[in-house]
Scaffold this motif. Structure first.
Motif, PDB file in Angstrom:
ATOM      1  N   ALA A 110       6.470   7.263   3.561  1.00 26.60           N
ATOM      2  CA  ALA A 110       5.482   6.782   3.713  1.00 26.60           C
ATOM      3  C   ALA A 110       4.673   7.240   2.428  1.00 26.60           C
ATOM      4  O   ALA A 110       3.732   6.673   2.053  1.00 26.60           O
ATOM      5  CB  ALA A 110       5.022   5.655   4.935  1.00 26.60           C
ATOM      6  N   ARG A 111       4.382   8.337   3.440  1.00 25.55           N
ATOM      7  CA  ARG A 111       3.547   9.395   2.989  1.00 25.55           C
ATOM      8  C   ARG A 111       3.580   9.656   1.557  1.00 25.55           C
ATOM      9  O   ARG A 111       2.720   9.452   0.372  1.00 25.55           O
ATOM     10  CB  ARG A 111       3.679  10.955   3.121  1.00 25.55           C
ATOM     11  CG  ARG A 111       3.263  11.815   2.892  1.00 25.55           C
ATOM     12  CD  ARG A 111       3.057  13.399   3.541  1.00 25.55           C
ATOM     13  NE  ARG A 111       4.641  13.571   3.597  1.00 25.55           N
ATOM     14  CZ  ARG A 111       5.387  13.969   2.638  1.00 25.55           C
ATOM     15  NH1 ARG A 111       4.411  14.324   1.358  1.00 25.55           N
ATOM     16  NH2 ARG A 111       6.710  13.831   2.465  1.00 25.55           N
ATOM     17  N   ARG A 112       4.570   9.640   0.564  1.00 23.51           N
ATOM     18  CA  ARG A 112       5.249   9.168  -0.796  1.00 23.51           C
ATOM     19  C   ARG A 112       4.197   8.176  -1.477  1.00 23.51           C
ATOM     20  O   ARG A 112       3.457   8.133  -2.256  1.00 23.51           O
ATOM     21  CB  ARG A 112       6.325   9.920  -0.954  1.00 23.51           C
ATOM     22  CG  ARG A 112       6.798  11.066  -0.962  1.00 23.51           C
ATOM     23  CD  ARG A 112       7.893  11.959  -1.975  1.00 23.51           C
ATOM     24  NE  ARG A 112       9.424  10.854  -1.530  1.00 23.51           N
ATOM     25  CZ  ARG A 112      10.129  11.349  -0.507  1.00 23.51           C
ATOM     26  NH1 ARG A 112      10.056  12.313   0.190  1.00 23.51           N
ATOM     27  NH2 ARG A 112      11.443  10.345  -0.522  1.00 23.51           N
ATOM     28  N   ALA A 113       4.719   7.058  -0.515  1.00 22.70           N
ATOM     29  CA  ALA A 113       4.632   5.789  -1.430  1.00 22.70           C
ATOM     30  C   ALA A 113       2.543   6.153  -2.261  1.00 22.70           C
ATOM     31  O   ALA A 113       2.103   5.501  -2.300  1.00 22.70           O
ATOM     32  CB  ALA A 113       4.770   4.167  -0.695  1.00 22.70           C
ATOM     33  N   MET A 114       2.730   6.014  -0.562  1.00 25.76           N
ATOM     34  CA  MET A 114       0.478   6.209  -0.771  1.00 25.76           C
ATOM     35  C   MET A 114      -0.203   7.205  -1.640  1.00 25.76           C
ATOM     36  O   MET A 114      -0.806   7.648  -2.345  1.00 25.76           O
ATOM     37  CB  MET A 114       0.557   6.838   0.914  1.00 25.76           C
ATOM     38  CG  MET A 114      -0.020   4.787   1.636  1.00 25.76           C
ATOM     39  SD  MET A 114      -0.653   4.229   0.840  1.00 25.76           S
ATOM     40  CE  MET A 114      -2.268   3.966   1.485  1.00 25.76           C
ATOM     41  N   GLU A 115       0.795   8.559  -2.443  1.00 24.69           N
ATOM     42  CA  GLU A 115       0.397   9.184  -3.521  1.00 24.69           C
ATOM     43  C   GLU A 115       0.130   8.153  -4.398  1.00 24.69           C
ATOM     44  O   GLU A 115       0.392   7.361  -4.317  1.00 24.69           O
ATOM     45  CB  GLU A 115       1.073   9.833  -4.125  1.00 24.69           C
ATOM     46  CG  GLU A 115       1.290  11.173  -2.266  1.00 24.69           C
ATOM     47  CD  GLU A 115       2.985  12.276  -2.791  1.00 24.69           C
ATOM     48  OE1 GLU A 115       3.458  11.639  -3.667  1.00 24.69           O
ATOM     49  OE2 GLU A 115       2.806  13.086  -2.156  1.00 24.69           O
ATOM     50  N   ARG A 116      -0.557   9.149  -5.327  1.00 17.04           N
ATOM     51  CA  ARG A 116      -1.480   8.119  -6.742  1.00 17.04           C
ATOM     52  C   ARG A 116      -0.044   7.532  -7.476  1.00 17.04           C
ATOM     53  O   ARG A 116      -0.098   5.998  -7.625  1.00 17.04           O
ATOM     54  CB  ARG A 116      -2.151   8.912  -7.136  1.00 17.04           C
ATOM     55  CG  ARG A 116      -3.651   8.601  -7.224  1.00 17.04           C
ATOM     56  CD  ARG A 116      -4.474   9.900  -7.808  1.00 17.04           C
ATOM     57  NE  ARG A 116      -4.405   9.432  -8.575  1.00 17.04           N
ATOM     58  CZ  ARG A 116      -6.510   8.830  -8.890  1.00 17.04           C
ATOM     59  NH1 ARG A 116      -7.213   9.541  -8.027  1.00 17.04           N
ATOM     60  NH2 ARG A 116      -6.926   9.102 -10.528  1.00 17.04           N
ATOM     61  N   SER A 117       0.617   8.437  -7.264  1.00 12.94           N
ATOM     62  CA  SER A 117       2.003   7.920  -8.123  1.00 12.94           C
ATOM     63  C   SER A 117       2.837   7.392  -7.137  1.00 12.94           C
ATOM     64  O   SER A 117       4.753   7.155  -7.854  1.00 12.94           O
ATOM     65  CB  SER A 117       2.684   8.983  -9.228  1.00 12.94           C
ATOM     66  OG  SER A 117       2.898  10.233  -7.867  1.00 12.94           O
ATOM     67  N   GLY A 118       2.623   7.156  -6.670  1.00 15.29           N
ATOM     68  CA  GLY A 118       3.669   6.519  -5.312  1.00 15.29           C
ATOM     69  C   GLY A 118       3.728   4.418  -5.408  1.00 15.29           C
ATOM     70  O   GLY A 118       2.567   4.141  -5.483  1.00 15.29           O
ATOM     71  N   SER A 119       4.889   4.041  -4.730  1.00 19.51           N
ATOM     72  CA  SER A 119       4.383   2.873  -4.880  1.00 19.51           C
ATOM     73  C   SER A 119       4.115   1.905  -4.539  1.00 19.51           C
ATOM     74  O   SER A 119       2.812   1.671  -5.553  1.00 19.51           O
ATOM     75  CB  SER A 119       5.999   1.792  -4.247  1.00 19.51           C
ATOM     76  OG  SER A 119       5.597   2.568  -2.751  1.00 19.51           O
ATOM     77  N   SER A 120       3.385   2.396  -3.433  1.00 22.23           N
ATOM     78  CA  SER A 120       2.074   1.564  -2.600  1.00 22.23           C
ATOM     79  C   SER A 120       0.628   1.577  -4.133  1.00 22.23           C
ATOM     80  O   SER A 120      -0.278   1.283  -3.791  1.00 22.23           O
ATOM     81  CB  SER A 120       1.302   2.500  -1.127  1.00 22.23           C
ATOM     82  OG  SER A 120       2.659   1.404  -0.535  1.00 22.23           O
ATOM     83  N   GLY A 121       0.397   3.723  -3.633  1.00 23.44           N
ATOM     84  CA  GLY A 121      -1.054   4.157  -4.802  1.00 23.44           C
ATOM     85  C   GLY A 121      -0.740   3.372  -6.348  1.00 23.44           C
ATOM     86  O   GLY A 121      -1.627   2.681  -6.875  1.00 23.44           O
ATOM     87  N   LEU A 122       0.797   3.304  -6.885  1.00 20.81           N
ATOM     88  CA  LEU A 122       0.111   2.226  -8.396  1.00 20.81           C
ATOM     89  C   LEU A 122       0.411   0.724  -7.990  1.00 20.81           C
ATOM     90  O   LEU A 122      -0.623   0.410  -8.823  1.00 20.81           O
ATOM     91  CB  LEU A 122       2.108   2.398  -8.854  1.00 20.81           C
ATOM     92  CG  LEU A 122       2.284   4.290  -8.880  1.00 20.81           C
ATOM     93  CD1 LEU A 122       2.903   4.204  -9.617  1.00 20.81           C
ATOM     94  CD2 LEU A 122       1.275   4.667 -10.388  1.00 20.81           C
ATOM     95  N   SER A 123       0.566   0.095  -6.642  1.00 19.26           N
ATOM     96  CA  SER A 123      -0.111  -1.128  -5.834  1.00 19.26           C
ATOM     97  C   SER A 123      -1.510  -1.369  -5.984  1.00 19.26           C
ATOM     98  O   SER A 123      -1.811  -3.076  -6.602  1.00 19.26           O
ATOM     99  CB  SER A 123       1.326  -1.829  -5.673  1.00 19.26           C
ATOM    100  OG  SER A 123       0.806  -3.392  -4.989  1.00 19.26           O
ATOM    101  N   LEU A 124      -2.219  -0.243  -4.943  1.00 18.71           N
ATOM    102  CA  LEU A 124      -3.257  -0.737  -5.413  1.00 18.71           C
ATOM    103  C   LEU A 124      -4.245  -0.665  -7.076  1.00 18.71           C
ATOM    104  O   LEU A 124      -4.425  -1.314  -7.637  1.00 18.71           O
ATOM    105  CB  LEU A 124      -4.325   0.606  -4.381  1.00 18.71           C
ATOM    106  CG  LEU A 124      -4.714   0.473  -4.144  1.00 18.71           C
ATOM    107  CD1 LEU A 124      -5.148  -0.784  -2.834  1.00 18.71           C
ATOM    108  CD2 LEU A 124      -5.917   1.691  -3.823  1.00 18.71           C
ATOM    109  N   ALA A 125      -3.770   0.658  -7.604  1.00 14.27           N
ATOM    110  CA  ALA A 125      -4.385   0.991  -8.642  1.00 14.27           C
ATOM    111  C   ALA A 125      -4.147  -0.565  -9.718  1.00 14.27           C
ATOM    112  O   ALA A 125      -4.916  -1.083 -10.918  1.00 14.27           O
ATOM    113  CB  ALA A 125      -3.573   1.591  -9.948  1.00 14.27           C
ATOM    114  N   GLN A 126      -2.786  -1.147  -9.550  1.00 16.57           N
ATOM    115  CA  GLN A 126      -2.525  -2.725 -10.644  1.00 16.57           C
ATOM    116  C   GLN A 126      -3.572  -3.370  -9.793  1.00 16.57           C
ATOM    117  O   GLN A 126      -3.653  -4.106 -10.508  1.00 16.57           O
ATOM    118  CB  GLN A 126      -1.197  -2.921 -10.167  1.00 16.57           C
ATOM    119  CG  GLN A 126      -0.526  -4.240 -11.000  1.00 16.57           C
ATOM    120  CD  GLN A 126      -0.693  -3.468 -12.261  1.00 16.57           C
ATOM    121  OE1 GLN A 126      -0.604  -2.428 -12.883  1.00 16.57           O
ATOM    122  NE2 GLN A 126      -1.109  -4.554 -12.848  1.00 16.57           N
ATOM    123  N   LEU A 127      -3.285  -3.817  -8.302  1.00 15.94           N
ATOM    124  CA  LEU A 127      -4.004  -4.755  -8.039  1.00 15.94           C
ATOM    125  C   LEU A 127      -6.033  -4.780  -8.122  1.00 15.94           C
ATOM    126  O   LEU A 127      -6.371  -5.320  -9.105  1.00 15.94           O
ATOM    127  CB  LEU A 127      -4.823  -4.885  -6.400  1.00 15.94           C
ATOM    128  CG  LEU A 127      -5.611  -5.129  -5.475  1.00 15.94           C
ATOM    129  CD1 LEU A 127      -5.806  -6.730  -5.836  1.00 15.94           C
ATOM    130  CD2 LEU A 127      -5.109  -4.840  -3.719  1.00 15.94           C
TER     131      LEU A 127
END
Ligand code: UDP
Length: 471
Positions: free
Chosen positions: A445-462
């Motif tokens: 979860a922590r890694r996902a929320m980093e800028r290059s993590g899956s959620s960080g990237l998905s947020l940028a994509q959004l």
């Protein structure tokens, strides 16, 4: 199709959270994340639902406050601006109707009233406002995205379930990641599958809002539910962005002071923290049924006595108006603490003293428990909670079931509570294995929320997708 190039610089995203804590909290977190990641964000809500403390609040996040319709128009008790401030669940239908009276004001704001910012580039609405999806597209040609607060697993399961025959007593369907068919009885399905529900028409409108929306934002992360979000996107033909756990935004751990809870006596953060500081590492089970869940008096006694029997220390949140813990609990002295009203849940879950979380499996609680690396004892009460339990227990294997019975299935006895708590908290192989898996998920979860993590990237994509949405 022309691309909205100007908006691409920094889109203006308008967030309208549904007026219930379990929706408001993650949508405000999401608003902060979007603003921190470069979007201009306006949150439209009513006065009682603006957070008391918004720090640290990026300058690009602002609140636009609209009045909630007065009691003479709604028939609701004064001060009720949030579902969980209603004195009874029976007022949920009238509350939903009252919220519809906000339509004129919201439409006006969206069309004319959000200056000095540029016009909205996107509308992100909570599920209680499905009619926002149908604002005339020729007047407001922007994407309308919906936030349900569900897991991808629940989204996908719901999609399959909508296709099942509704007269069946139990539903069976396959979901990837499970070695067997999911079986769920009709009484444990989210209420929107219940044809006889008093608020059936409300759920039909919500479903229409979902169908009309251009995309779905999910508070989860790819590594928690691999493939489910993609499968859901494929099944519905909609875009899906998985951007959580949103509770890991810049929100201060103690920023729990949301208004809008009628009669709330506030949050005694210091008392909770002091009590936890005095406990041994991993020795406390935290018990909470979310912002609205409560047990019947007899069941409350069994739960309390089960916690005592387990021998572990416990912190138990008891909602205002819920039956009080049994008097016998006073005999356990400092080993157990009841928190009346509202607890600082994020602080509690992240405290070193915490060893387990007895939860009603509201999705925010599950995802917060996962982010904190805490194994769970599951006790769903309704809504999507039975499906979340399946994910926690059967797919992720970071929890054991205990409650979740319907009235006709009898009480959960104290011995069962004690046994389940011991399985999660104990230092045997099962407990150790669950803790190991829970810590592994928290790392992911922590890694996902980093800028290059899956959620960080998905947020940028959004943000990028909204900025470049073809109009
Ligand atoms: N919450 C909290 N203190 C409490 C009870 C709940 O901070 O005493 C927060 C919790 O952290 C979560 C939200 O309220 O963010 C509850 O959402 P959830 O989806 O778990 O349950 P719901 O209230 O929607 O049933």
């Amino acid at each position: 199709m022309a691309e909205n190039r100007e908006a691409r610089i920094a889109p203006h995203m308008v967030v309208i959270p549904w007026l219930a804590q379990g929706h408001l909290i993650p949508m405000l977190d999401l608003a902060r994340l979007l603003a921190t990641a470069g979007a201009n964000v306006t949150v439209i809500t009513t006065a009682a639902n603006v957070p008391l403390s918004t720090s640290p609040c990026p300058a690009s996040l602002r609140f636009c406050v609209i009045p909630f319709p007065c009691p003479s128009l709604t028939g609701l008790p004064p001060g009720c601006e949030n579902i969980d401030s209603l004195p009874t669940h029976r007022l949920a239908g009238p509350f939903y109707s009252a919220a519809k009276l906000l339509r004129g004001r919201i439409e006006h704001l969206l069309l004319h009233g959000l200056s000095p910012l540029r016009p909205p580039s996107c509308l992100l609405f909570g599920i209680g406002f499905p009619w926002l999806a149908s604002l005339a597209r020729d007047v407001l040609p922007i994407p309308r995205l919906v936030f349900h607060g569900f897991s991808s697993f629940t989204h996908l399961a719901s999609h399959y379930l909508h296709a099942c025959k509704t007269h069946e007593r139990a539903y069976n369907f396959f979901l990837p990641g499970l070695p067997h068919k999911v079986e769920i009885t009709r009484s444990k399905l989210p209420v929107f599958f219940d044809k006889a529900s008093e608020v059936r028409s409300v759920y039909e409108e919500i479903r229409e809002g979902e169908v009309a929306a251009d995309g779905v934002v999910v508070n989860s992360f790819e590594e928690l539910e691999p493939k489910y979000a993609a499968m859901f996107a494929e099944a519905t033909g909609k875009k899906v962005w998985t951007v959580g756990p949103v509770s890991m935004c810049q929100r201060e751990k103690l920023d729990v002071g949301l208004r809008g809870r009628k009669g709330s006596s506030g949050v005694d953060v210091d008392r909770c923290k002091r009590w936890l500081d005095d406990r041994e590492i991993g020795s406390v089970v935290y018990v909470s049924f979310g912002s609205m869940g409560r047990l019947e008096p007899e069941q409350t006694v069994e739960l309390g006595m089960g916690l005592v029997m387990s021998g572990w220390a416990f912190m138990w949140v008891v909602r205002e108006g819920a039956p009080p813990p049994p008097v016998e609990l006073e005999g356990v002295g400092e080993r157990g603490i009841a928190v009346r009203g509202w607890s600082p849940q994020l602080m509690v879950l992240s405290h070193a003293a915490l060893g387990g979380f007895l939860t009603h499996c509201g999705w925010n609680s599950v995802v917060e428990g996962v982010a904190a690396g805490v194994p769970m004892v599951t006790w769903p009460l309704g809504a999507d909670q039975y499906l979340n339990e399946k994910l926690v227990v059967e797919v992720l294997k970071v929890g054991v079931e205990v409650g979740g019975r319907k009235e006709d299935e009898g009480l959960v006895r104290r011995e069962e509570v004690a046994r389940a708590v011991e399985r999660v908290m104990g230092r045997g192989e099962e407990g150790n294995e669950m803790r190991r898996r829970a810590k592994e998920l928290a790392d992911k979860a922590r890694r996902a929320m980093e800028r290059s993590g899956s959620s960080g990237l998905s947020l940028a994509q959004l943000i990028h997708d909204v900025a470049c949405w073809p109009v």
